[in-house]
Design a protein around this motif. Structure first.
Motif, PDB file in Angstrom:
ATOM      1  N   ASN A  25       0.827  -1.223   0.000  1.00 32.67           N
ATOM      2  CA  ASN A  25       0.000   0.000   0.000  1.00 32.67           C
ATOM      3  C   ASN A  25       0.856   1.265   0.000  1.00 32.67           C
ATOM      4  O   ASN A  25       0.500   2.281  -0.602  1.00 32.67           O
ATOM      5  N   ILE A  26       1.969   1.208   0.711  1.00 33.22           N
ATOM      6  CA  ILE A  26       2.855   2.373   0.807  1.00 33.22           C
ATOM      7  C   ILE A  26       3.384   2.739  -0.574  1.00 33.22           C
ATOM      8  O   ILE A  26       3.392   3.903  -0.962  1.00 33.22           O
ATOM      9  N   PHE A  27       3.827   1.724  -1.326  1.00 32.63           N
ATOM     10  CA  PHE A  27       4.343   1.969  -2.668  1.00 32.63           C
ATOM     11  C   PHE A  27       3.240   2.488  -3.589  1.00 32.63           C
ATOM     12  O   PHE A  27       3.443   3.422  -4.356  1.00 32.63           O
ATOM     13  N   ILE A  28       2.063   1.859  -3.508  1.00 29.57           N
ATOM     14  CA  ILE A  28       0.946   2.219  -4.388  1.00 29.57           C
ATOM     15  C   ILE A  28       0.466   3.644  -4.109  1.00 29.57           C
ATOM     16  O   ILE A  28       0.236   4.435  -5.020  1.00 29.57           O
ATOM     17  N   LYS A  29       0.336   3.991  -2.806  1.00 27.90           N
ATOM     18  CA  LYS A  29      -0.127   5.337  -2.436  1.00 27.90           C
ATOM     19  C   LYS A  29       0.853   6.422  -2.843  1.00 27.90           C
ATOM     20  O   LYS A  29       0.471   7.558  -3.098  1.00 27.90           O
ATOM     21  N   ASN A  30       2.126   6.061  -2.903  1.00 28.28           N
ATOM     22  CA  ASN A  30       3.149   7.032  -3.291  1.00 28.28           C
ATOM     23  C   ASN A  30       3.467   6.968  -4.783  1.00 28.28           C
ATOM     24  O   ASN A  30       4.461   7.539  -5.233  1.00 28.28           O
ATOM     25  N   ASN A  31       2.603   6.272  -5.536  1.00 29.21           N
ATOM     26  CA  ASN A  31       2.752   6.161  -6.996  1.00 29.21           C
ATOM     27  C   ASN A  31       4.120   5.632  -7.399  1.00 29.21           C
ATOM     28  O   ASN A  31       4.729   6.089  -8.372  1.00 29.21           O
ATOM     29  N   LYS A  32       4.609   4.677  -6.619  1.00 32.05           N
ATOM     30  CA  LYS A  32       5.895   4.064  -6.922  1.00 32.05           C
ATOM     31  C   LYS A  32       5.657   2.686  -7.546  1.00 32.05           C
ATOM     32  O   LYS A  32       5.070   1.804  -6.915  1.00 32.05           O
ATOM     33  N   ASN A  33       6.102   2.528  -8.775  1.00 32.84           N
ATOM     34  CA  ASN A  33       6.008   1.226  -9.420  1.00 32.84           C
ATOM     35  C   ASN A  33       7.114   0.321  -8.885  1.00 32.84           C
ATOM     36  O   ASN A  33       8.256   0.754  -8.744  1.00 32.84           O
ATOM     37  N   PHE A  34       6.768  -0.913  -8.610  1.00 32.23           N
ATOM     38  CA  PHE A  34       7.767  -1.827  -8.067  1.00 32.23           C
ATOM     39  C   PHE A  34       7.560  -3.234  -8.606  1.00 32.23           C
ATOM     40  O   PHE A  34       6.495  -3.588  -9.111  1.00 32.23           O
ATOM     41  N   SER A  35       8.618  -4.018  -8.505  1.00 30.82           N
ATOM     42  CA  SER A  35       8.549  -5.438  -8.853  1.00 30.82           C
ATOM     43  C   SER A  35       8.426  -6.244  -7.572  1.00 30.82           C
ATOM     44  O   SER A  35       8.983  -5.864  -6.537  1.00 30.82           O
ATOM     45  N   PHE A  36       7.692  -7.352  -7.658  1.00 32.77           N
ATOM     46  CA  PHE A  36       7.591  -8.259  -6.516  1.00 32.77           C
ATOM     47  C   PHE A  36       8.216  -9.589  -6.899  1.00 32.77           C
ATOM     48  O   PHE A  36       7.972 -10.110  -7.985  1.00 32.77           O
ATOM     49  N   PHE A  37       9.033 -10.116  -5.994  1.00 34.73           N
ATOM     50  CA  PHE A  37       9.751 -11.358  -6.284  1.00 34.73           C
ATOM     51  C   PHE A  37       9.590 -12.328  -5.121  1.00 34.73           C
ATOM     52  O   PHE A  37      10.063 -12.080  -4.023  1.00 34.73           O
ATOM     53  N   ASN A  38       8.877 -13.397  -5.384  1.00 34.19           N
ATOM     54  CA  ASN A  38       8.811 -14.523  -4.449  1.00 34.19           C
ATOM     55  C   ASN A  38       9.716 -15.598  -5.044  1.00 34.19           C
ATOM     56  O   ASN A  38       9.312 -16.310  -5.955  1.00 34.19           O
ATOM     57  N   PRO A  39      10.966 -15.728  -4.573  1.00 32.20           N
ATOM     58  CA  PRO A  39      11.967 -16.540  -5.283  1.00 32.20           C
ATOM     59  C   PRO A  39      11.572 -18.001  -5.490  1.00 32.20           C
ATOM     60  O   PRO A  39      11.735 -18.542  -6.572  1.00 32.20           O
ATOM     61  N   PHE A  40      11.057 -18.641  -4.433  1.00 34.41           N
ATOM     62  CA  PHE A  40      10.714 -20.057  -4.527  1.00 34.41           C
ATOM     63  C   PHE A  40       9.264 -20.273  -4.104  1.00 34.41           C
ATOM     64  O   PHE A  40       8.833 -19.768  -3.062  1.00 34.41           O
ATOM     65  N   ILE A  41       8.541 -21.045  -4.918  1.00 37.28           N
ATOM     66  CA  ILE A  41       7.176 -21.430  -4.552  1.00 37.28           C
ATOM     67  C   ILE A  41       7.104 -22.949  -4.507  1.00 37.28           C
ATOM     68  O   ILE A  41       7.401 -23.628  -5.493  1.00 37.28           O
ATOM     69  N   GLU A  42       6.737 -23.455  -3.354  1.00 34.38           N
ATOM     70  CA  GLU A  42       6.617 -24.904  -3.168  1.00 34.38           C
ATOM     71  C   GLU A  42       5.232 -25.349  -3.630  1.00 34.38           C
ATOM     72  O   GLU A  42       4.216 -24.860  -3.138  1.00 34.38           O
ATOM     73  N   THR A  43       5.188 -26.258  -4.601  1.00 36.92           N
ATOM     74  CA  THR A  43       3.906 -26.666  -5.201  1.00 36.92           C
ATOM     75  C   THR A  43       3.344 -27.937  -4.586  1.00 36.92           C
ATOM     76  O   THR A  43       2.142 -28.146  -4.592  1.00 36.92           O
ATOM     77  N   GLN A  44       4.211 -28.826  -4.079  1.00 38.13           N
ATOM     78  CA  GLN A  44       3.820 -30.145  -3.556  1.00 38.13           C
ATOM     79  C   GLN A  44       3.180 -31.018  -4.644  1.00 38.13           C
ATOM     80  O   GLN A  44       2.700 -32.087  -4.384  1.00 38.13           O
ATOM     81  N   SER A  45       3.170 -30.514  -5.879  1.00 40.21           N
ATOM     82  CA  SER A  45       2.621 -31.267  -7.014  1.00 40.21           C
ATOM     83  C   SER A  45       3.127 -30.606  -8.288  1.00 40.21           C
ATOM     84  O   SER A  45       3.923 -29.676  -8.255  1.00 40.21           O
ATOM     85  N   ASN A  46       2.660 -31.063  -9.426  1.00 46.34           N
ATOM     86  CA  ASN A  46       3.066 -30.479 -10.705  1.00 46.34           C
ATOM     87  C   ASN A  46       2.218 -29.272 -11.091  1.00 46.34           C
ATOM     88  O   ASN A  46       2.449 -28.645 -12.113  1.00 46.34           O
ATOM     89  N   LEU A  47       1.195 -28.957 -10.291  1.00 42.01           N
ATOM     90  CA  LEU A  47       0.312 -27.830 -10.605  1.00 42.01           C
ATOM     91  C   LEU A  47       0.971 -26.524 -10.188  1.00 42.01           C
ATOM     92  O   LEU A  47       1.414 -26.372  -9.062  1.00 42.01           O
ATOM     93  N   LYS A  48       1.021 -25.566 -11.108  1.00 48.61           N
ATOM     94  CA  LYS A  48       1.666 -24.282 -10.839  1.00 48.61           C
ATOM     95  C   LYS A  48       0.671 -23.135 -10.767  1.00 48.61           C
ATOM     96  O   LYS A  48       1.034 -22.010 -10.508  1.00 48.61           O
ATOM     97  N   GLN A  49      -0.579 -23.418 -11.025  1.00 45.96           N
ATOM     98  CA  GLN A  49      -1.576 -22.357 -11.059  1.00 45.96           C
ATOM     99  C   GLN A  49      -2.420 -22.363  -9.793  1.00 45.96           C
ATOM    100  O   GLN A  49      -2.557 -23.378  -9.119  1.00 45.96           O
ATOM    101  N   ASN A  50      -3.010 -21.201  -9.521  1.00 40.06           N
ATOM    102  CA  ASN A  50      -3.945 -21.030  -8.403  1.00 40.06           C
ATOM    103  C   ASN A  50      -3.319 -21.333  -7.041  1.00 40.06           C
ATOM    104  O   ASN A  50      -3.990 -21.821  -6.138  1.00 40.06           O
ATOM    105  N   ILE A  51      -2.030 -21.097  -6.908  1.00 39.65           N
ATOM    106  CA  ILE A  51      -1.383 -21.244  -5.605  1.00 39.65           C
ATOM    107  C   ILE A  51      -1.609 -19.940  -4.849  1.00 39.65           C
ATOM    108  O   ILE A  51      -1.200 -18.871  -5.289  1.00 39.65           O
TER     109      ILE A  51
END
Length: 706
Positions: A25-51
């Motif tokens: 919210n802080i970035f959005i309210k200050n009109n600052k564009n940013f990238s978000f990086f979640n380096p690793f996502i554990e799937t527990q299966s082969n499905l990569k969507q809707n996590i």
């Protein structure tokens, strides 16, 4: 410059996603564009969507956020293997450079999973911060006993993350929520009467030294809003001066070095808390500017009498600023504010307050959104990653004269697999084929193998001109046996070859002597020298000369320093040179000290663009505090990255002692001053050492920075 901030959870933190959503919210309210990086996502299966993770909720909230592609893994136990760990970290860097297009990057640290040791996740977060060169914010969620758990986790941050690690730490957010059991709370109007408490926690401030508390996060529906009179009454603070009645407090800000220039932006609804540790800075900023502050002030500490008799107190009082005093340290104060907030919000039923979860701020906007002019630094992992990436672009051909050696064969295979370069092996064709078969490797299509018996006749005439003490028949036998010399003739008489890596079976002398005779030195160069890249976890140092010149004189040392600085710049390192001695500045005398002093002056005359200091001791060259004591006017101020040793004895002993004692990766020696790069290997070099030395040679053959 890209600003990278990683949020590292400490302990079993299950509320990180909601924290990230509020922080965005802080970035959005200050009109600052940013990238978000979640380096690793554990799937527990082969499905990569809707996590349903932080990225999922952020996408729903704002479609304009740039998302850096994460790495999907079945479970984190895959990373327990050393090879997999390095491979995935390299892929992580690939994704970061491929998908980031913003100047601010918010990185989500990896949260603890019960099936693997918590130390593994702490180390993983440490390595992610290191390779991305990210600034760190620690997220603490105290459990059960708020204060004791807070104390333990701060102690852990200091001893695991900050000890011997050169990170830029922005501070700590305390991620609190209403499930915490609040012990020792009195429900009277005098909510925090200290004399009546059975247990008062007294924390040792040195445990938390240099770790700034940025604020608290609460999972409530309302703004923090309370009348100043009620807050001061709850805290049992003493009123020094109170003029503005019925003031409502919506924000509490802790004064620090990071927000000294913004106190004039704080309005009447802000309570500014100032520790007497920061009082001098506060006093300076008030006297330097003629503006008036508007917010109320709460001073904490035990210097009340000194403060009351100061000019600053009279000035604040004259301007009508409400001033309060509390003899307490910051961490006890946080504990009490935490309790006040919990009880106050439990009773609060007003709906006019806007939805927001942050209630205690420490100038978040300036911390997150300010522009930082940071010096470009390399972690060891990032340096090696850059070596491989840059060498891939060049498509150079490197000659490996000891082509029948198993380690050389493995390294050549990996060079082709990773597209670092094309290798040329010199050796018996049948022997090399057999060893590829024994290793279970297939010979890459672009790998060339030259048998010395077949090609030595092509260089007999050239060899005769260089070595004129043999008969023609002997030259052929000489070249067949001396593949090092043969490879140098190939290098110098065939345009398409770019460098040589040798020494796994030969001494340094057998590599360097023919290089001086055949390859020869560059124009205007009086000697060749060597450097080692010492790859510490959080920094890269350059040591020179540790392999070539036994006892260099003043002129030689100045040449070594200049060559080392030029090499550093090729690899993207801004040179800060320390000319090492047993004496710092004018503290000692002697022939050795005089030699270093003269060499330093020669460098300054030849290359006034270089940052150089000497004579200087090693500790004063790398430690800012020692530098202030021993050499207060030093221009490198304990931040040297190139170390020139006075002779081969001290250089070689030091590099090997540091390499073995600190268990660090040492890359080199890299030979400087030749027309084309010829690099020597230690006879104990591993396949990994050879691989990176080849990549180093590729980059040395060009003059491009990272």
């Amino acid at each position: 410059m890209v600003r990278k901030i990683i949020l590292i959870p400490i302990g079993k933190n299950k509320n990180l996603t909601s924290f990230i959503l509020n922080l965005s919210n802080i970035f959005i309210k200050n009109n600052k564009n940013f990238s978000f990086f979640n380096p690793f996502i554990e799937t527990q299966s082969n499905l990569k969507q809707n996590i349903k993770n932080s990225s999922y909720y952020l996408k729903k909230k704002n479609k304009f956020i740039n998302f850096i592609k994460p790495l999907f893994i079945k479970n984190f136990s895959i990373l327990l293997k050393k090879k997999n760990y390095s491979l995935y970290l390299e892929k992580l860097l690939d994704n970061y450079y491929l998908y980031n297009n913003k100047k601010i990057v918010l990185i989500e640290g990896i949260q603890f999973h019960q099936d693997i040791s918590i130390n593994f996740f702490n180390q993983l977060n440490l390595d992610i911060a290191r390779i991305l060169n990210a600034e760190i914010i620690f997220i603490i969620t105290p459990e059960n006993d708020f204060f004791e758990d807070l104390k333990y986790k701060f102690h852990f941050i200091k001893n695991f993350f900050l000890k011997n690690n050169c990170f830029k730490v922005l501070g700590v957010f305390i991620n609190s929520y209403n499930k915490i059991k609040l012990n020792h709370i009195s429900h009277t109007n005098k909510l925090l009467s200290y004399n009546n408490k059975k247990k008062i926690y007294k924390l040792k401030n040195f445990i938390y030294k240099n770790i700034l508390i940025l604020g608290m996060f609460y999972k409530y529906k309302y703004y923090f809003s309370i009348k100043l009179e009620k807050l001061i009454s709850f805290l049992n603070a003493k009123i020094l001066f109170y003029k503005k009645k019925n003031t409502k407090i919506n924000y509490i800000v802790f004064f620090s070095n990071q927000n000294i220039n913004e106190i004039y932006n704080f309005k009447k609804n802000v309570l500014l808390i100032i520790s007497f540790n920061y009082f001098d800075n506060f006093k300076k900023i008030l006297f330097l500017k003629k503006k008036y502050i508007q917010c109320s002030l709460l001073f904490i500490g035990n210097n009340k009498s000194f403060f009351i008799h100061s000019r600053i107190y009279k000035r604040l009082k004259k301007n009508g600023i409400s001033i309060f005093f509390l003899n307490i340290n910051l961490f006890n104060l946080l504990y009490y504010l935490h309790q006040i907030n919990y009880l106050y919000h439990k009773k609060c039923k007003k709906k006019e307050y806007k939805k927001n979860s942050f209630i205690l701020f420490s100038n978040i906007n300036s911390i997150f959104l300010s522009k930082k002019n940071k010096v470009k630094k390399f972690s060891s992992y990032k340096f090696l990653y850059k070596l491989k990436k840059l060498s891939k672009k060049q498509k150079k051909i490197i000659i490996l004269p000891e082509g029948e050696n198993l380690k050389i064969i493995k390294a050549a295979y990996l060079c082709h697999k990773f597209n670092i370069c094309n290798c040329l092996l010199i050796g018996n064709l049948n022997e090399i084929h057999k060893k590829f078969f024994l290793l279970g490797l297939s010979i890459p299509k672009n790998l060339k193998i030259y048998d010395p018996k077949d090609i030595s006749k092509n260089y007999i005439k050239i060899c005769k001109k260089t070595y004129n003490n043999l008969i023609i028949y002997d030259y052929k036998k000489f070249l067949e046996k001396n593949t090092i010399i043969l490879s140098m003739f190939i290098l110098m008489n065939t345009v398409k070859f770019h460098g040589i890596v040798a020494g796994i079976e030969n001494t340094t002398a057998n590599v360097i002597r023919p290089a001086l005779k055949i390859v020869k030195m560059k124009k205007n160069i009086n000697l060749i020298s060597s450097i080692f890249f010492m790859l510490f976890p959080d920094k890269v140092f350059i040591y020179g000369d540790c392999a070539i010149n036994p006892n260099p004189n003043e002129i030689d040392l100045s040449e070594i320093a200049i060559q080392s600085a030029d090499s550093a710049q090729i690899f993207g390192i801004t040179p800060k040179i320390a000319m090492l001695s047993y004496s710092t500045n004018n503290s000692g005398s002697g022939l050795m000290v005089d030699k270093i002093r003269i060499a330093t002056e020669l460098v300054k005359k030849k290359r006034p663009d270089l940052i150089i200091e000497g004579p200087i001791q090693y500790d004063a060259a790398i430690d800012k505090n020692i530098s202030k004591i021993k050499f207060s006017k030093s221009i490198i101020s304990g931040d040297a990255n190139i170390f020139i040793f006075p002779d081969l004895n001290s250089g070689n002993i030091t590099y090997k002692a540091v390499q073995r004692s600190c268990s660090i990766f040492s890359l080199g020696p890299m030979i400087q001053g030749l027309k084309k790069p010829v690099n020597d290997l230690s006879r104990g070099a591993s396949t990994e050492d050879i691989l990176y030395t080849i990549a180093l040679t590729v980059i040395q053959s060009i003059d491009n920075n990272f």
